[in-house]
Design a protein around this motif. Structure first.
Motif, short mmCIF file in Angstrom:
data_model
loop_
_atom_site.label_atom_id
_atom_site.label_comp_id
_atom_site.label_asym_id
_atom_site.label_seq_id
_atom_site.Cartn_x
_atom_site.Cartn_y
_atom_site.Cartn_z
N MET A 114 -24.65 6.68 93.42
CA MET A 114 -23.78 6.87 92.28
C MET A 114 -22.50 7.57 92.74
SD MET A 114 -26.36 7.92 89.20
CE MET A 114 -25.06 7.82 88.00
N ILE A 115 -21.45 7.37 91.95
CA ILE A 115 -20.16 7.99 92.23
C ILE A 115 -19.83 8.96 91.10
CG2 ILE A 115 -17.69 7.59 92.60
CD1 ILE A 115 -19.56 6.44 94.79
N ARG A 116 -19.42 10.15 91.47
CA ARG A 116 -19.00 11.15 90.48
C ARG A 116 -17.50 11.38 90.63
NH1 ARG A 116 -23.00 15.68 89.10
NH2 ARG A 116 -23.58 13.99 87.68
N HIS A 117 -16.80 11.26 89.51
CA HIS A 117 -15.35 11.44 89.41
C HIS A 117 -15.16 12.74 88.64
CE1 HIS A 117 -11.18 10.22 88.76
NE2 HIS A 117 -11.34 10.15 87.45
N ALA A 118 -14.68 13.79 89.32
CA ALA A 118 -14.56 15.11 88.71
C ALA A 118 -13.10 15.53 88.69
CB ALA A 118 -15.39 16.13 89.47
N LEU A 119 -12.65 16.02 87.53
CA LEU A 119 -11.26 16.45 87.38
C LEU A 119 -11.21 17.81 86.72
CD1 LEU A 119 -11.37 13.15 86.46
CD2 LEU A 119 -8.96 13.55 86.83
N LEU A 120 -10.18 18.58 87.10
CA LEU A 120 -9.87 19.85 86.45
C LEU A 120 -8.44 19.76 85.94
CD1 LEU A 120 -11.28 22.36 89.09
CD2 LEU A 120 -12.37 21.59 86.98
N PHE A 121 -8.23 20.24 84.72
CA PHE A 121 -6.92 20.18 84.09
C PHE A 121 -6.44 21.59 83.76
CE2 PHE A 121 -9.11 16.27 83.02
CZ PHE A 121 -8.16 15.29 83.24
N LYS A 122 -5.23 21.91 84.18
CA LYS A 122 -4.53 23.13 83.75
C LYS A 122 -3.56 22.67 82.67
CE LYS A 122 -4.42 26.82 85.50
NZ LYS A 122 -5.18 28.05 85.23
N LEU A 123 -3.75 23.15 81.45
CA LEU A 123 -2.94 22.69 80.34
C LEU A 123 -1.55 23.32 80.36
CD1 LEU A 123 -5.57 22.64 77.47
CD2 LEU A 123 -4.93 20.82 79.05
N LYS A 124 -0.59 22.58 79.83
CA LYS A 124 0.79 23.06 79.75
C LYS A 124 0.86 24.23 78.77
CE LYS A 124 2.96 18.61 80.65
NZ LYS A 124 3.80 17.52 80.08
N PRO A 125 1.75 25.18 79.03
CA PRO A 125 1.97 26.25 78.04
C PRO A 125 2.39 25.62 76.71
CG PRO A 125 3.11 26.74 80.11
CD PRO A 125 2.60 25.32 80.21
N GLY A 126 1.87 26.16 75.64
CA GLY A 126 2.24 25.66 74.32
C GLY A 126 1.32 24.59 73.77
N VAL A 127 0.40 24.06 74.60
CA VAL A 127 -0.57 23.10 74.08
C VAL A 127 -1.52 23.85 73.16
CG1 VAL A 127 -2.50 21.56 74.66
CG2 VAL A 127 -0.41 21.51 76.03
N THR A 128 -1.60 23.43 71.91
CA THR A 128 -2.44 24.12 70.94
C THR A 128 -3.90 23.71 71.10
OG1 THR A 128 -2.26 22.42 69.24
CG2 THR A 128 -0.53 24.13 69.29
N GLU A 129 -4.77 24.51 70.54
CA GLU A 129 -6.20 24.17 70.54
C GLU A 129 -6.42 22.83 69.84
OE1 GLU A 129 -10.16 26.20 68.71
OE2 GLU A 129 -8.74 27.56 69.70
N GLN A 130 -5.68 22.58 68.79
CA GLN A 130 -5.79 21.30 68.06
C GLN A 130 -5.35 20.13 68.95
OE1 GLN A 130 -3.25 20.98 64.63
NE2 GLN A 130 -4.51 19.38 63.71
N ASP A 131 -4.24 20.29 69.68
CA ASP A 131 -3.78 19.25 70.61
C ASP A 131 -4.83 18.99 71.68
OD1 ASP A 131 -1.30 19.12 69.31
OD2 ASP A 131 -0.34 20.50 70.73
N ARG A 132 -5.36 20.09 72.24
CA ARG A 132 -6.38 19.98 73.28
C ARG A 132 -7.61 19.25 72.76
NH1 ARG A 132 -9.49 25.15 74.02
NH2 ARG A 132 -10.51 24.14 72.27
N ASP A 133 -8.10 19.64 71.59
CA ASP A 133 -9.31 19.04 71.04
C ASP A 133 -9.10 17.57 70.71
OD1 ASP A 133 -10.50 21.49 71.34
OD2 ASP A 133 -10.48 21.99 69.20
N ARG A 134 -7.92 17.20 70.21
CA ARG A 134 -7.61 15.80 69.91
C ARG A 134 -7.62 14.97 71.20
NH1 ARG A 134 -2.49 16.09 68.21
NH2 ARG A 134 -3.19 17.27 66.41
N TRP A 135 -6.99 15.51 72.25
CA TRP A 135 -6.97 14.84 73.55
C TRP A 135 -8.40 14.70 74.11
CZ3 TRP A 135 -7.75 17.98 78.12
CH2 TRP A 135 -7.77 17.23 79.30
#
Length: 105
Positions: free
Chosen positions: A1-22
């Protein structure tokens, strides 16, 4: 199996609502793209100086399935959304085998 793992540092100003929608759009990839075996996304709990904000792990049966996922139009669309919320992204793709749990005595 192949595992694709990513980490994201969010931009300043991204709201919790924006994050959750994404994140909900990312979760939809598991339903929209048949080659996805499993998809997990979640937010960081520790908030350490070294921490990133969101982790994504996607499992595939083969490298060919990972490549099909990368080219899938729905993934391309959601990746574009990811670039609007993420300041920086780290990724790693590796082969792995699920371990069989040891029997408890």
């Amino acid at each position: 199996m192949i595992r694709h793992a990513l980490l994201f540092k969010l931009k300043p100003g991204v709201t919790e609502q924006d994050r959750d929608r994404w994140m909900e759009e990312v979760r939809g990839l598991a339903r929209a793209i048949p080659v996805v075996r499993a998809l997990t996304i979640g937010t960081d709990l520790m908030h350490l100086p070294r921490s990133y904000d969101v982790a994504l792990v996607v499992d595939f049966d083969s490298v060919e399935h990972l490549l099909a996922y990368e080219r899938d139009p729905e993934h391309v669309r959601v990746a574009g959304v990811s670039r609007t919320v993420a300041e920086h992204t780290l990724s790693v793709d590796f082969e792995w085998q699920p371990e069989v749990p040891k029997a408890r005595v």
